[in-house]
Design a protein around this motif. Sequence first.
Motif, PDB file in Angstrom:
ATOM      1  N   PRO A 343       0.797  -1.234   0.000  1.00 34.03           N
ATOM      2  CA  PRO A 343       0.000   0.000   0.000  1.00 34.03           C
ATOM      3  C   PRO A 343       0.828   1.282   0.000  1.00 34.03           C
ATOM      4  CG  PRO A 343      -0.870  -1.583   1.582  1.00 34.03           C
ATOM      5  CD  PRO A 343       0.437  -2.130   1.109  1.00 34.03           C
ATOM      6  N   ASP A 344       2.033   1.260   0.589  1.00 31.27           N
ATOM      7  CA  ASP A 344       2.840   2.485   0.649  1.00 31.27           C
ATOM      8  C   ASP A 344       3.811   2.612  -0.530  1.00 31.27           C
ATOM      9  OD1 ASP A 344       4.374   0.351   1.457  1.00 31.27           O
ATOM     10  OD2 ASP A 344       5.428   1.439   3.045  1.00 31.27           O
ATOM     11  N   LEU A 345       3.563   1.838  -1.597  1.00 30.27           N
ATOM     12  CA  LEU A 345       4.434   1.843  -2.772  1.00 30.27           C
ATOM     13  C   LEU A 345       4.404   3.185  -3.488  1.00 30.27           C
ATOM     14  CD1 LEU A 345       6.167  -0.013  -4.723  1.00 30.27           C
ATOM     15  CD2 LEU A 345       4.059  -0.267  -6.057  1.00 30.27           C
ATOM     16  N   SER A 346       5.574   3.643  -3.888  1.00 30.46           N
ATOM     17  CA  SER A 346       5.692   4.794  -4.781  1.00 30.46           C
ATOM     18  C   SER A 346       5.872   4.252  -6.194  1.00 30.46           C
ATOM     19  CB  SER A 346       6.908   5.645  -4.386  1.00 30.46           C
ATOM     20  OG  SER A 346       7.121   6.668  -5.327  1.00 30.46           O
ATOM     21  N   LEU A 347       4.949   4.587  -7.079  1.00 27.77           N
ATOM     22  CA  LEU A 347       4.963   4.070  -8.447  1.00 27.77           C
ATOM     23  C   LEU A 347       5.313   5.202  -9.411  1.00 27.77           C
ATOM     24  CD1 LEU A 347       4.350   1.398 -10.014  1.00 27.77           C
ATOM     25  CD2 LEU A 347       2.039   2.298 -10.370  1.00 27.77           C
ATOM     26  N   THR A 348       6.360   4.989 -10.199  1.00 29.05           N
ATOM     27  CA  THR A 348       6.751   5.979 -11.212  1.00 29.05           C
ATOM     28  C   THR A 348       6.759   5.304 -12.580  1.00 29.05           C
ATOM     29  OG1 THR A 348       9.110   5.534 -10.826  1.00 29.05           O
ATOM     30  CG2 THR A 348       8.110   7.323  -9.578  1.00 29.05           C
ATOM     31  N   THR A 349       6.823   6.125 -13.632  1.00 30.58           N
ATOM     32  CA  THR A 349       6.665   5.551 -14.965  1.00 30.58           C
ATOM     33  C   THR A 349       7.300   6.424 -16.037  1.00 30.58           C
ATOM     34  OG1 THR A 349       5.020   4.458 -16.380  1.00 30.58           O
ATOM     35  CG2 THR A 349       4.481   6.672 -15.608  1.00 30.58           C
ATOM     36  N   ASP A 350       7.340   5.904 -17.256  1.00 33.39           N
ATOM     37  CA  ASP A 350       7.719   6.650 -18.458  1.00 33.39           C
ATOM     38  C   ASP A 350       6.531   6.645 -19.410  1.00 33.39           C
ATOM     39  OD1 ASP A 350      10.347   6.878 -17.523  1.00 33.39           O
ATOM     40  OD2 ASP A 350      11.005   5.056 -18.551  1.00 33.39           O
ATOM     41  N   ILE A 351       6.301   7.785 -20.057  1.00 32.81           N
ATOM     42  CA  ILE A 351       5.197   7.883 -21.027  1.00 32.81           C
ATOM     43  C   ILE A 351       5.686   8.632 -22.262  1.00 32.81           C
ATOM     44  CG2 ILE A 351       2.861   8.751 -21.473  1.00 32.81           C
ATOM     45  CD1 ILE A 351       2.360   8.615 -18.442  1.00 32.81           C
ATOM     46  N   ILE A 352       5.369   8.095 -23.431  1.00 31.93           N
ATOM     47  CA  ILE A 352       5.691   8.733 -24.701  1.00 31.93           C
ATOM     48  C   ILE A 352       4.422   9.323 -25.293  1.00 31.93           C
ATOM     49  CG2 ILE A 352       6.493   8.352 -27.069  1.00 31.93           C
ATOM     50  CD1 ILE A 352       8.204   6.032 -25.974  1.00 31.93           C
ATOM     51  N   VAL A 353       4.481  10.575 -25.679  1.00 34.14           N
ATOM     52  CA  VAL A 353       3.351  11.250 -26.321  1.00 34.14           C
ATOM     53  C   VAL A 353       3.660  11.434 -27.808  1.00 34.14           C
ATOM     54  CG1 VAL A 353       1.947  13.344 -26.381  1.00 34.14           C
ATOM     55  CG2 VAL A 353       2.787  12.476 -24.198  1.00 34.14           C
ATOM     56  N   GLY A 354       2.672  11.147 -28.662  1.00 31.73           N
ATOM     57  CA  GLY A 354       2.830  11.415 -30.088  1.00 31.73           C
ATOM     58  C   GLY A 354       3.471  10.296 -30.867  1.00 31.73           C
ATOM     59  N   ILE A 382       8.194  13.543 -25.499  1.00 34.93           N
ATOM     60  CA  ILE A 382       7.617  13.701 -26.827  1.00 34.93           C
ATOM     61  C   ILE A 382       8.323  12.728 -27.759  1.00 34.93           C
ATOM     62  CG2 ILE A 382       7.469  15.254 -28.819  1.00 34.93           C
ATOM     63  CD1 ILE A 382       6.965  17.547 -26.895  1.00 34.93           C
ATOM     64  N   TYR A 383       7.552  11.927 -28.493  1.00 37.06           N
ATOM     65  CA  TYR A 383       8.159  10.960 -29.409  1.00 37.06           C
ATOM     66  C   TYR A 383       9.027  11.685 -30.433  1.00 37.06           C
ATOM     67  CZ  TYR A 383       8.829   7.840 -33.321  1.00 37.06           C
ATOM     68  OH  TYR A 383       9.411   7.109 -34.334  1.00 37.06           O
ATOM     69  N   SER A 384      10.224  11.156 -30.622  1.00 36.35           N
ATOM     70  CA  SER A 384      11.081  11.657 -31.690  1.00 36.35           C
ATOM     71  C   SER A 384      11.604  10.470 -32.477  1.00 36.35           C
ATOM     72  CB  SER A 384      12.246  12.481 -31.118  1.00 36.35           C
ATOM     73  OG  SER A 384      13.050  11.680 -30.278  1.00 36.35           O
ATOM     74  N   LYS A 385      11.673  10.616 -33.780  1.00 29.27           N
ATOM     75  CA  LYS A 385      12.146   9.532 -34.628  1.00 29.27           C
ATOM     76  C   LYS A 385      13.547   9.115 -34.207  1.00 29.27           C
ATOM     77  CE  LYS A 385       9.764  10.392 -39.026  1.00 29.27           C
ATOM     78  NZ  LYS A 385       9.975  10.638 -40.473  1.00 29.27           N
ATOM     79  N   ARG A 386      13.735   7.801 -34.096  1.00 24.31           N
ATOM     80  CA  ARG A 386      15.074   7.295 -33.792  1.00 24.31           C
ATOM     81  C   ARG A 386      15.520   6.452 -34.965  1.00 24.31           C
ATOM     82  NH1 ARG A 386      19.009   7.304 -33.733  1.00 24.31           N
ATOM     83  NH2 ARG A 386      20.717   7.129 -32.268  1.00 24.31           N
ATOM     84  N   THR A 387      16.398   7.003 -35.806  1.00 21.12           N
ATOM     85  CA  THR A 387      16.885   6.304 -36.986  1.00 21.12           C
ATOM     86  C   THR A 387      17.382   4.911 -36.615  1.00 21.12           C
ATOM     87  OG1 THR A 387      17.572   8.409 -37.932  1.00 21.12           O
ATOM     88  CG2 THR A 387      18.493   6.427 -38.930  1.00 21.12           C
ATOM     89  N   ALA A 393      10.138   4.503 -39.459  1.00 20.09           N
ATOM     90  CA  ALA A 393       9.636   4.353 -40.833  1.00 20.09           C
ATOM     91  C   ALA A 393       8.115   4.294 -40.886  1.00 20.09           C
ATOM     92  CB  ALA A 393      10.228   3.080 -41.445  1.00 20.09           C
ATOM     93  N   MET A 394       7.443   4.404 -39.744  1.00 19.79           N
ATOM     94  CA  MET A 394       5.984   4.322 -39.723  1.00 19.79           C
ATOM     95  C   MET A 394       5.342   5.568 -40.308  1.00 19.79           C
ATOM     96  SD  MET A 394       5.166   2.635 -35.984  1.00 19.79           S
ATOM     97  CE  MET A 394       5.647   0.946 -35.597  1.00 19.79           C
ATOM     98  N   GLU A 395       4.202   5.364 -40.929  1.00 24.60           N
ATOM     99  CA  GLU A 395       3.434   6.498 -41.455  1.00 24.60           C
ATOM    100  C   GLU A 395       2.607   7.123 -40.328  1.00 24.60           C
ATOM    101  OE1 GLU A 395       1.151   4.942 -44.669  1.00 24.60           O
ATOM    102  OE2 GLU A 395       2.909   4.572 -45.954  1.00 24.60           O
ATOM    103  N   ASN A 396       1.883   8.166 -40.681  1.00 19.38           N
ATOM    104  CA  ASN A 396       1.001   8.840 -39.719  1.00 19.38           C
ATOM    105  C   ASN A 396       1.762   9.446 -38.543  1.00 19.38           C
ATOM    106  OD1 ASN A 396      -1.311   8.052 -41.225  1.00 19.38           O
ATOM    107  ND2 ASN A 396      -1.304   6.069 -40.193  1.00 19.38           N
ATOM    108  N   GLN A 397       2.927  10.065 -38.815  1.00 19.47           N
ATOM    109  CA  GLN A 397       3.627  10.798 -37.767  1.00 19.47           C
ATOM    110  C   GLN A 397       2.720  11.939 -37.305  1.00 19.47           C
ATOM    111  OE1 GLN A 397       6.836  10.019 -36.641  1.00 19.47           O
ATOM    112  NE2 GLN A 397       6.916   8.227 -37.988  1.00 19.47           N
ATOM    113  N   VAL A 398       2.599  12.138 -36.015  1.00 20.05           N
ATOM    114  CA  VAL A 398       1.653  13.107 -35.450  1.00 20.05           C
ATOM    115  C   VAL A 398       2.232  14.519 -35.577  1.00 20.05           C
ATOM    116  CG1 VAL A 398       0.318  13.722 -33.396  1.00 20.05           C
ATOM    117  CG2 VAL A 398       0.908  11.321 -33.828  1.00 20.05           C
ATOM    118  N   PRO A 399       1.411  15.482 -36.047  1.00 19.99           N
ATOM    119  CA  PRO A 399       1.899  16.863 -36.199  1.00 19.99           C
ATOM    120  C   PRO A 399       2.427  17.442 -34.886  1.00 19.99           C
ATOM    121  CG  PRO A 399      -0.220  16.584 -37.304  1.00 19.99           C
ATOM    122  CD  PRO A 399       0.027  15.331 -36.520  1.00 19.99           C
ATOM    123  N   ASP A 400       3.441  18.282 -34.993  1.00 20.17           N
ATOM    124  CA  ASP A 400       4.105  18.835 -33.801  1.00 20.17           C
ATOM    125  C   ASP A 400       3.150  19.591 -32.889  1.00 20.17           C
ATOM    126  OD1 ASP A 400       6.475  17.764 -34.603  1.00 20.17           O
ATOM    127  OD2 ASP A 400       7.314  19.642 -35.377  1.00 20.17           O
TER     128      ASP A 400
END
Length: 492
Positions: A343-354, A382-387, A393-400
Amino acid sequence: MNQKDNDRTEHHIDIADTIPSAEPKRQYYFIEQLKKTVKEKSERLGRPLSYKVVTFGCQMNARDSEKLRGILEMVGYEPAESEEADFVLYNTCTVRENANLKVYGRLGYLNSVKKNRPEMIIALCGCMMQEPKVVEKLQKSYRFVDLIFGTHNIYKFAELLYLALTSDRMILDIWKDTDRIVEELPSKRTYSFKSGVNIMFGCNNFCSYCIVPYVRGRERSRRPEDILEEIRRLAGDGVLEIMLLGQNVNSYGKTLEEPVSFAQLLRRVEEEIPELSRIRFMTSHPKDLSDELIQTMKDSRKICRHLHLPLQSGSSRILKEMNRRYTKEQYLELVKRLREAIPDLSLTTDIIVGFPGETEEDFQETMDVVRQAEYDTAFTFIYSKRTGTPAAAMENQVPDDVVKDRFSRLLNLVQEIGRKRTGRFQGQILPVLAESVNEQDSSLLTGRLEQNIVVHFPGTADLIGKIVPVYLRECRGFYYLGERSQEKIYES
């Protein structure tokens, strides 16, 4: 604070002997050669040689840099405050392409420094060096760099440094992959009372946005006996807290001849090394987090109540595109089991947007997970392309502009929930590991709770490295202001 002999195992090598082929004796041979070479150069210049190691990226890179610093100091280099040193090493990260650009920019500055200090040695190592295009660029446009090596052969640093000091050409040593694990080399810890310990290397997950498996190689686990022996040495040198490190610690042990689970390793660390007060680990992949591990954390007196559990996205559709191999529902069920058990756990995370193809509906699924999981902190990107990755190489890259709007909304929600979660301990007396004198106010010390929450409280430098009972007087968003309790100081 001192530490004994840079955390090393003694290897007595006669430099008149034939060069050993077995590791780590081979490296200790070159350490002896370096001592002589550095001394001669220092005497010629009339001063000690200086070094600066600059670390980019994750905790595993930070641990690698401790090893590099340990060798440098053992052979006679002294630490420098700036990069205008006799030896400068960049330990690079390549998770995001922006990290690469930062290194190129710093190299441009070093080039101008080296023109005034022709005997200066410039070295590059780490994940960025595992990319063939990067190495080609360095060979073509950055000829002033003296030494380049990657992630798989970092243990060869003494040998490579000796070659760089005794050669007038660029030394390049990049391995595509390896199954070798070589430890028992010098290390200069950042803190005398806490340390990271590598338990495994590489990654087998191949998330579609991530370059790590390509630059760190496949998973390979260290033998539990070797890990335990390293921790025993650290504990004997005054280390109270260790962090077990791996790209995915939950899959530890699968590559061993006699498989061992991560939970089994944790139990052995706790049971066999009584001098330790705290055990941390990073990073956990949700698909591999077992009920055995949850039960082990619940039963433990020493495993810290903090778990970093990367989400990346709350949309099951996007998670499938990311090759994360779990769904939103599975992740939330895992969080539920963790909260019920600890119950006293501290939960942290990573999230990618876009991430490519992310819709507003997908984004709202992420927001829903954040609301339900109630993270103490979330590292948002923020998602950034990683060569070199499938996602690039995916289509539908989300506008900035869409990504930035979503990122702002997510950040606001994360901060709102995080402030509320952090404040749950206000008014309690909890043990804090004092880590440093506060940078803004020297009358305060800065430390951490088991939950990895920062606490500032009045105290003197002699308390650094001790676990102190602190009354958590006031929550200030993501940290506490506290006061030392009159209770006895916690001893390891």
